[in-house]
Design a protein around this motif. Structure first.
Motif, mmCIF file in Angstrom:
data_model
loop_
_atom_site.group_PDB
_atom_site.id
_atom_site.type_symbol
_atom_site.label_atom_id
_atom_site.label_comp_id
_atom_site.label_asym_id
_atom_site.label_seq_id
_atom_site.Cartn_x
_atom_site.Cartn_y
_atom_site.Cartn_z
ATOM 1 N N GLU A 228 0.841 -1.201 0.000
ATOM 2 C CA GLU A 228 0.000 0.000 0.000
ATOM 3 C C GLU A 228 0.873 1.246 0.000
ATOM 4 O OE1 GLU A 228 -2.366 -0.789 3.427
ATOM 5 O OE2 GLU A 228 -3.292 -2.521 2.477
ATOM 6 N N ASN B 11 4.998 4.215 1.998
ATOM 7 C CA ASN B 11 3.859 3.758 2.806
ATOM 8 C C ASN B 11 3.647 4.812 3.879
ATOM 9 O OD1 ASN B 11 2.431 2.646 5.029
ATOM 10 N ND2 ASN B 11 2.996 0.572 4.397
ATOM 11 N N LYS B 12 2.419 5.311 3.989
ATOM 12 C CA LYS B 12 2.208 6.468 4.870
ATOM 13 C C LYS B 12 2.458 6.137 6.338
ATOM 14 C CE LYS B 12 -2.772 6.598 6.098
ATOM 15 N NZ LYS B 12 -2.728 5.782 7.271
ATOM 16 N N ASN B 13 2.358 4.843 6.681
ATOM 17 C CA ASN B 13 2.540 4.460 8.091
ATOM 18 C C ASN B 13 4.006 4.315 8.486
ATOM 19 O OD1 ASN B 13 -0.191 4.359 8.379
ATOM 20 N ND2 ASN B 13 -0.337 2.137 8.629
ATOM 21 N N ASP C 94 -2.827 4.714 -1.090
ATOM 22 C CA ASP C 94 -2.644 3.482 -0.313
ATOM 23 C C ASP C 94 -3.041 2.227 -1.092
ATOM 24 O OD1 ASP C 94 -1.843 5.211 1.700
ATOM 25 O OD2 ASP C 94 -3.859 5.323 2.562
HETATM 26 C C1 LIG Z 1 -1.667 2.080 8.600
HETATM 27 O O1 LIG Z 1 -1.966 1.655 9.909
HETATM 28 C C2 LIG Z 1 -3.367 1.556 10.178
HETATM 29 C C3 LIG Z 1 -3.518 1.242 11.641
HETATM 30 O O2 LIG Z 1 -2.724 0.150 12.007
HETATM 31 C C4 LIG Z 1 -3.952 0.489 9.262
HETATM 32 O O3 LIG Z 1 -5.333 0.387 9.467
HETATM 33 C C5 LIG Z 1 -3.685 0.856 7.815
HETATM 34 O O4 LIG Z 1 -4.117 -0.179 6.960
HETATM 35 C C6 LIG Z 1 -2.209 1.104 7.594
HETATM 36 N N1 LIG Z 1 -1.988 1.646 6.268
HETATM 37 C C7 LIG Z 1 -0.996 1.254 5.479
HETATM 38 C C8 LIG Z 1 -0.892 1.967 4.186
HETATM 39 O O5 LIG Z 1 -0.209 0.379 5.769
#
Ligand SMILES: *[C@@H]1O[C@H](CO)[C@@H](O)[C@H](O)[C@H]1NC(C)=O
Ligand SMILES: *[C@@H]1O[C@H](CO)[C@@H](O)[C@H](O)[C@H]1NC(C)=O
Ligand SMILES: *[C@@H]1O[C@H](CO)[C@@H](O)[C@H](O)[C@H]1NC(C)=O
Ligand SMILES: *[C@@H]1O[C@H](CO)[C@@H](O)[C@H](O)[C@H]1NC(C)=O
Ligand SMILES: [Cu+2]
Length: 821
Positions: free
Chosen positions: A572, A630-632, A712
């Motif tokens: 993502e 990945n934004k996270n 994403d």
């Molecule tokens: C980012 O983290 C959130 C919470 O854990 C999750 O729901 C989401 O799918 C994650 N997004 C990506 C792009 O990994």
């Protein structure tokens, strides 16, 4: 013999024998009168003996110090054998190809004949290749300990036996013991790529007809013959141009221009003004559609002969090329030899053995790991590319090579080659050690299923892999001045290169995948080979320079398309551009002037949320970085850990959109496009693309037109590179690569906390032992490397081996598979 004696004597000298030489007193007693002379002679002898002794001692001490053969690495192993269980991206093995063929021969509805019986009106297996497994299933296997997806083959069958002939594509599996074939995808028969049965039949028909009706015109005009009695003056129809139905206006047609050329080294720069358009639409009924000769167009040979005899056009009168070392179209070394005495160029060797490992088709190098394969339809591919264990790219693959020409004459004008018509992967062949690849390379083979052979066609050297010292620093810094902390640090940019070279008739395309130690991946496409030329009528002058009396080098545009399936910290991803934007800031605080402004640049981050936004048409006035993340996953300072895509080899495709053959390469409309990854958008082109402009089998534009949401999502970057080529004298005989290399890079961009190459032992650090005084000497850090490693590289047997198996470099003469565009 004498020489030997002299050599023996000083050897004794060295052993201390001379001090006790008994010959001297004996001589004195027996020949008293000649004492002086003898003494002189003896002195000379002694001097010579000493001199020889020194030489021998030198030699011997050299022998003592002679290094051994460079060791093999105790850690890194090269094992090219396929593993017992073939992993997901491994090309079809010879056994799998065989099993698929036997399975298909048993399918009565397909009526497939074996290669020995193939003809235009039969059903036969054109080729097959690995069917890439579903990504999610494959990731579950690679990352989540799930079972391996089944291996399958994608098979291309040509049905010339049915009332409406067609091309059929089947998925056959599971390998190695197939039990199913999925419903066929059917493609128009007139779009099929080049095949032996068609070209052999067409050229035979063409040559027979011309020999029957116009051999006189041919021999009077060109001083040669088509076949039969020709020896030193053979002519043939060697080059060709597909003419798609959008050009002829005849829907459903299949036509090709054939070029008459002399059979010399090399035909594409020996143009003649005799071109024939064959209509190949109906397999039982090939005929001459048009002839272009002496700048005129003729409906058929009868009209040509009539007008030739009535003198209604200016007759062409050419000499057959005089073949010599000096003939401009040959590749004999000529001119003044340099260097004036033969001196070998520098070579690289591996003092501690290989620093990369290969297991099957999986390669590991300095934190990098990936799989490599050669798709017969589309060429080289890398899969599951990881650095330091983390996947960066799932798929990095060549999609297509195209070259679009412009000319006055019809054969070169309509030469809009989309090269997978010639099977890109099959044309990656015969790498030569010491010219194409350095001598210390490892060669990787490829096995292909081809129409004319029952057994797989094995290409011994489809790829070369070598570690390469670029001779350029990856980094360096010196602080030396004044009271600063004095230190030097630097390292060479030592890389791993995976190379393949595709020869598409006249052109050769070099593809390099270069793995740098700082986590950067470089992809390079370089052109060389012969240009395609036209007979130089004055009307050609708009399209290129006249390079010889009768040779125009026509302008053309080389284009390359790559797929980069980005997986930056997972699937993502976001695609963000960082724009470099001018800004005028208030400067009244720092200036005595009123309303003072200061002009500088700022960064503006823009997330590309939809496919329609994610199209990059290079614009010099709005420079930008292209990043994926990945934004996270961020740094501790909340900056996204991204990779930057940097494309250096861009060019503008200038042909009007939607016109002529342009729709077949709609991927060339943009320098970059980012799409949501889809299983049903695996490739931007197809083996049918050279003919299919009326209705592209794969229409890349449609990948963009649905304007999917990108945020994403799993994203694919489609990179177009290209170069406009206006041929010049120095393209003769063959275009040199210099300045023609087109590159794109994947560069870590806030992905690491610092340059990961800081871990490399290839670095050198030098500092004074005492910062206050140089007199105490230096600390020199080589991190375990030998300062001066000396060993003998293994002796290359490459040229001997080649000589023993000439088929590992050349096709067998008269091999049907060797007909090409
Ligand atoms: C980012 O983290 C959130 C919470 O854990 C999750 O729901 C989401 O799918 C994650 N997004 C990506 C792009 O990994
Ligand atoms: C194919 O054509 C040849 C003659 O060109 C003919 O002898 C043969 O019977 C044909 N085969 C089929 C399957 O139609
Ligand atoms: C992987 O799967 C196999 C069988 O499905 C199981 O025996 C093994 O423990 C698993 N390994 C891990 C690391 O989960
Ligand atoms: C070029 O073509 C002209 C016209 O056919 C011919 O007279 C001339 O000899 C040719 N020149 C060469 C170098 O072949
Ligand atoms: Cu070119």
């Amino acid at each position: 013999m004498k020489t030997h004696r002299w050599l023996e004597k000083p050897l004794q000298l060295k052993l201390g024998a001379m001090a006790e030489d008994t010959k001297v007193p004996k001589l004195r007693r027996q020949i008293g009168r000649c004492r002086v002379l003898v003494a002189g002679l003896l002195l000379l002898l002694v001097a010579m003996a000493i001199a020889f002794g020194v030489v021998v001692i030198r030699l011997q001490s050299n022998i003592k110090e002679l290094p051994g053969t460079c060791p093999e690495s105790p850690i890194n192993k090269i094992n090219l054998d396929p593993p017992a269980k073939l992993p997901p991206f491994h090309d079809l093995s010879a056994d799998e190809i065989k099993q698929v063929k036997e399975f298909l021969y048993r399918q009565e509805d397909l009526k497939i004949v074996r290669p020995s019986a193939i003809a235009l009106n039969t059903s036969y297996i054109y080729t097959m290749e690995l069917n890439i497994p579903n990504k999610m299933t494959t990731l579950d296997f690679l990352d989540n300990n799930k079972s391996q997806p089944r291996r399958e083959a994608k098979v291309f069958i040509f049905r010339g036996d049915t009332s409406v002939p067609s091309c059929e594509e089947y998925i056959v599996g599971p390998l190695p013991n197939p039990v199913y074939k999925e419903d066929a995808k059917t493609r128009p028969f007139q779009y099929r790529p080049l095949t032996g049965p068609e070209l052999v039949t067409a050229i035979k028909m063409l040559e027979e007809t011309i020999n029957l009706k116009a051999s006189r015109i041919i021999s009077e005009s060109y001083g040669g013959q088509l076949s039969g009695d020709c020896k030193d003056n053979c002519l043939s129809f060697g080059l060709l141009t597909p003419m798609s139905s959008v050009v002829s206006g005849q829907s459903g047609s299949r036509k090709m221009w054939f070029f008459l050329t002399p059979v010399v080294e090399f035909s594409s720069v020996q143009p003649l003004d005799f071109l024939v358009l064959l209509d190949l639409t109906n397999i039982g009924n090939y005929y001459i559609d048009r002839i272009y000769h002496a700048g005129k167009s003729f409906r058929d040979l009868d009209e040509l002969v009539r007008k030739y005899d009535s003198g209604s056009f200016v007759k062409t009168r050419l000499q057959y090329p005089v073949v010599s070392k000096e003939l401009y179209s040959t590749l004999n070394r000529r001119g003044t030899l340099f260097p004036t005495t033969p001196l070998s160029p520098p070579l690289q060797y591996e003092p501690d053995g290989k620093r990369y490992s290969i297991a099957g088709r999986h390669i590991d190098y300095m934190g990098w790991s990936f799989d490599v394969r050669m798709a017969i339809t589309s060429g080289p591919q890398l899969w599951d590319v990881r650095f330091q264990g983390r996947r960066i790219v799932y798929e990095l693959s060549l999609q297509e090579i195209a070259v679009y020409y412009s000319a006055n004459n019809p054969a070169v004008r309509f030469a809009d080659y989309v090269d997978s018509i010639d099977l890109l992967g099959l044309k990656a062949r015969s790498l030569v050690s010491g010219a194409d690849c350095p001598r210390h390379s490892t060669y990787i083979s490829a096995s292909h299923s081809i129409e004319s052979m029952e057994e797989p066609f094995v290409v011994d050297r489809a790829f070369c892999v070598f570690e390469h010292n670029t001779g350029t620093p990856l980094r360096r810094h010196l602080t030396s001045f004044g009271t600063t902390y004095k230190v030097y640090e630097g390292m060479e940019d030592v890389v791993l290169v995976v190379r393949t070279i595709n020869t598409i008739v006249n052109y050769d395309y070099i593809f390099d995948f270069v793995f740098h130690q700082n986590g950067a991946l470089e992809v390079k496409a370089t052109s060389t080979g012969y240009i395609l030329t036209s007979f130089a009528f004055p009307e050609e002058e708009d399209y290129g320079f006249r390079l010889k009396d009768n040779v125009t080098g026509n302008i053309h545009h080389h284009m390359f398309h790559f797929k980069v399936d980005m997986d930056i910290n997972g699937q993502e991803n976001r695609f963000e551009t960082i724009e470099i934007t001018p800004v005028d800031v208030d400067n009244t605080q720092w200036s005595t002037g009123t309303n003072s402004k200061y002009s500088q640049t700022k960064i503006v981050r823009k997330q590309m949320k939809r496919e329609s936004e994610a199209v990059i048409d290079y614009d010099f006035s709005s420079p930008k970085y292209l990043t994926f993340y990945n934004k996270n996953v961020t740094t501790t300072t909340m900056v996204p850990r991204a990779y930057r895509l940097y494309v250096q080899g861009m060019s503008k495709q200038t042909i009007r959109r939607g016109s002529g053959n342009e729709p077949s390469i709609s991927w060339a409309r943009h320098q970059l496009a980012v799409t949501k990854r889809k299983e049903d958008e695996p490739r931007s082109s197809s083996i049918y693309a050279c003919w299919d402009a009326a209705k592209p089998v794969v229409n890349f534009q449609s990948f963009l037109d649905d304007n999917e949401e990108l945020t994403d999502q799993d994203q694919v970057a489609w990179v177009t590179m290209g170069i406009h080529h206006i041929p010049h004298m120095e393209d003769l005989p063959v275009t040199p690569t210099v300045g023609l290399d087109l590159k794109f890079f994947l560069l870590p961009y806030n992905y690491f906390d610092e340059d990961p190459a800081m871990g490399s032992g290839d670095a050198v650090r030098i500092e004074p032992k005492n910062q206050m005084s140089l007199s105490e000497g230096l600390n020199i850090f080589l991190y375990g490397k030998k300062e001066n490693p000396v060993c003998f590289p293994r002796k290359s047997t490459f040229m001997d081996d080649l000589n023993k198996s000439p088929e590992s470099i050349f096709d067998q003469p008269n091999d049907d598979t060797s007909y090409k565009i």
